[in-house]
Design a protein around this motif. Structure first.
Motif, PDB file in Angstrom:
ATOM      1  N   LYS A  28     -42.458  54.169 -16.827  1.00 27.06           N
ATOM      2  CA  LYS A  28     -43.388  53.687 -17.859  1.00 27.06           C
ATOM      3  C   LYS A  28     -43.205  54.462 -19.163  1.00 27.06           C
ATOM      4  O   LYS A  28     -43.665  54.030 -20.204  1.00 27.06           O
ATOM      5  CB  LYS A  28     -44.827  53.814 -17.372  1.00 27.06           C
ATOM      6  N   THR A  29     -42.509  55.589 -19.096  1.00 25.91           N
ATOM      7  CA  THR A  29     -42.348  56.418 -20.288  1.00 25.91           C
ATOM      8  C   THR A  29     -40.971  56.289 -20.937  1.00 25.91           C
ATOM      9  O   THR A  29     -40.765  56.796 -22.028  1.00 25.91           O
ATOM     10  CB  THR A  29     -42.591  57.903 -19.951  1.00 25.91           C
ATOM     11  N   ALA A  30     -40.040  55.615 -20.275  1.00 26.03           N
ATOM     12  CA  ALA A  30     -38.693  55.465 -20.835  1.00 26.03           C
ATOM     13  C   ALA A  30     -38.732  54.567 -22.071  1.00 26.03           C
ATOM     14  O   ALA A  30     -39.483  53.588 -22.129  1.00 26.03           O
ATOM     15  CB  ALA A  30     -37.748  54.879 -19.802  1.00 26.03           C
ATOM     16  N   LYS A  35     -33.993  51.910 -21.614  1.00 22.52           N
ATOM     17  CA  LYS A  35     -34.026  50.789 -20.680  1.00 22.52           C
ATOM     18  C   LYS A  35     -32.882  49.812 -20.939  1.00 22.52           C
ATOM     19  O   LYS A  35     -32.335  49.229 -20.007  1.00 22.52           O
ATOM     20  CB  LYS A  35     -35.383  50.091 -20.731  1.00 22.52           C
ATOM     21  N   SER A  36     -32.495  49.658 -22.193  1.00 24.28           N
ATOM     22  CA  SER A  36     -31.366  48.782 -22.524  1.00 24.28           C
ATOM     23  C   SER A  36     -30.074  49.319 -21.912  1.00 24.28           C
ATOM     24  O   SER A  36     -29.304  48.571 -21.302  1.00 24.28           O
ATOM     25  CB  SER A  36     -31.223  48.666 -24.044  1.00 24.28           C
ATOM     26  N   ALA A  37     -29.845  50.605 -22.068  1.00 21.62           N
ATOM     27  CA  ALA A  37     -28.640  51.229 -21.503  1.00 21.62           C
ATOM     28  C   ALA A  37     -28.675  51.172 -19.973  1.00 21.62           C
ATOM     29  O   ALA A  37     -27.659  50.885 -19.337  1.00 21.62           O
ATOM     30  CB  ALA A  37     -28.520  52.671 -21.980  1.00 21.62           C
ATOM     31  N   ALA A  59     -26.851  53.275 -25.571  1.00 23.03           N
ATOM     32  CA  ALA A  59     -26.404  54.344 -24.670  1.00 23.03           C
ATOM     33  C   ALA A  59     -25.998  55.586 -25.456  1.00 23.03           C
ATOM     34  O   ALA A  59     -26.326  56.712 -25.070  1.00 23.03           O
ATOM     35  CB  ALA A  59     -25.249  53.845 -23.815  1.00 23.03           C
ATOM     36  N   ALA A  60     -25.299  55.386 -26.563  1.00 24.54           N
ATOM     37  CA  ALA A  60     -24.882  56.522 -27.387  1.00 24.54           C
ATOM     38  C   ALA A  60     -26.092  57.269 -27.941  1.00 24.54           C
ATOM     39  O   ALA A  60     -26.103  58.511 -27.993  1.00 24.54           O
ATOM     40  CB  ALA A  60     -23.980  56.045 -28.520  1.00 24.54           C
ATOM     41  N   LYS A  61     -27.123  56.539 -28.341  1.00 22.52           N
ATOM     42  CA  LYS A  61     -28.349  57.173 -28.851  1.00 22.52           C
ATOM     43  C   LYS A  61     -29.006  58.015 -27.768  1.00 22.52           C
ATOM     44  O   LYS A  61     -29.495  59.113 -28.029  1.00 22.52           O
ATOM     45  CB  LYS A  61     -29.330  56.108 -29.343  1.00 22.52           C
ATOM     46  N   ILE A  62     -29.021  57.499 -26.549  1.00 20.69           N
ATOM     47  CA  ILE A  62     -29.630  58.237 -25.440  1.00 20.69           C
ATOM     48  C   ILE A  62     -28.861  59.525 -25.165  1.00 20.69           C
ATOM     49  O   ILE A  62     -29.449  60.578 -24.946  1.00 20.69           O
ATOM     50  CB  ILE A  62     -29.674  57.364 -24.160  1.00 20.69           C
ATOM     51  N   PRO A  66     -31.932  64.876 -27.282  1.00 24.66           N
ATOM     52  CA  PRO A  66     -32.178  66.059 -26.455  1.00 24.66           C
ATOM     53  C   PRO A  66     -33.389  65.903 -25.520  1.00 24.66           C
ATOM     54  O   PRO A  66     -33.518  66.635 -24.547  1.00 24.66           O
ATOM     55  CB  PRO A  66     -32.417  67.178 -27.476  1.00 24.66           C
ATOM     56  N   LYS A  67     -34.243  64.937 -25.787  1.00 25.84           N
ATOM     57  CA  LYS A  67     -35.430  64.722 -24.953  1.00 25.84           C
ATOM     58  C   LYS A  67     -35.181  63.722 -23.820  1.00 25.84           C
ATOM     59  O   LYS A  67     -36.051  63.528 -22.978  1.00 25.84           O
ATOM     60  CB  LYS A  67     -36.593  64.219 -25.811  1.00 25.84           C
ATOM     61  N   ALA A  68     -34.030  63.104 -23.786  1.00 24.25           N
ATOM     62  CA  ALA A  68     -33.725  62.116 -22.748  1.00 24.25           C
ATOM     63  C   ALA A  68     -33.610  62.803 -21.389  1.00 24.25           C
ATOM     64  O   ALA A  68     -33.076  63.910 -21.276  1.00 24.25           O
ATOM     65  CB  ALA A  68     -32.440  61.383 -23.077  1.00 24.25           C
TER      66      ALA A  68
END
Length: 88
Positions: A28-30, A35-37, A59-62, A66-68
């Motif tokens: 619920k927090t992603a 979620k797209s990646a 995916a590159a953004k994720i 640093p918080k991922a």
């Protein structure tokens, strides 16, 4: 003249990456980006589809975030691994 086909890496999402992707999709927090990646990685767990440019950007953004979470980064890396090889 016909266009040359892009080379596609012959990899699919492994069990651990698919599990991480499922965890991200259930979260619920992603973020929408995560979620797209994850969806892209999970789609490729049993098919020969490749990652779209939009999903690759997510995916590159994720991977740069640093918080991922570890699950988010695992799913993102799997999605990027299945991106068609570009021009070098």
């Amino acid at each position: 003249m016909a266009k040359a086909a892009k080379a596609v890496k012959s990899a699919s999402t492994g069990k651990s990456a698919a599990s991480a992707a499922a965890k991200v999709l259930k979260s619920k927090t992603a973020s929408k980006t995560a979620k797209s990646a994850a969806a892209s990685a999970l789609t490729q767990s049993k098919s020969k589809e490749t990652t779209s440019a939009t999903a690759a950007t997510s995916a590159a953004k994720i991977l740069r975030d640093p918080k991922a979470s570890k699950a988010e980064k695992s799913a993102a890396a799997s999605a990027l691994k299945q991106r068609p090889a570009g021009k070098k």
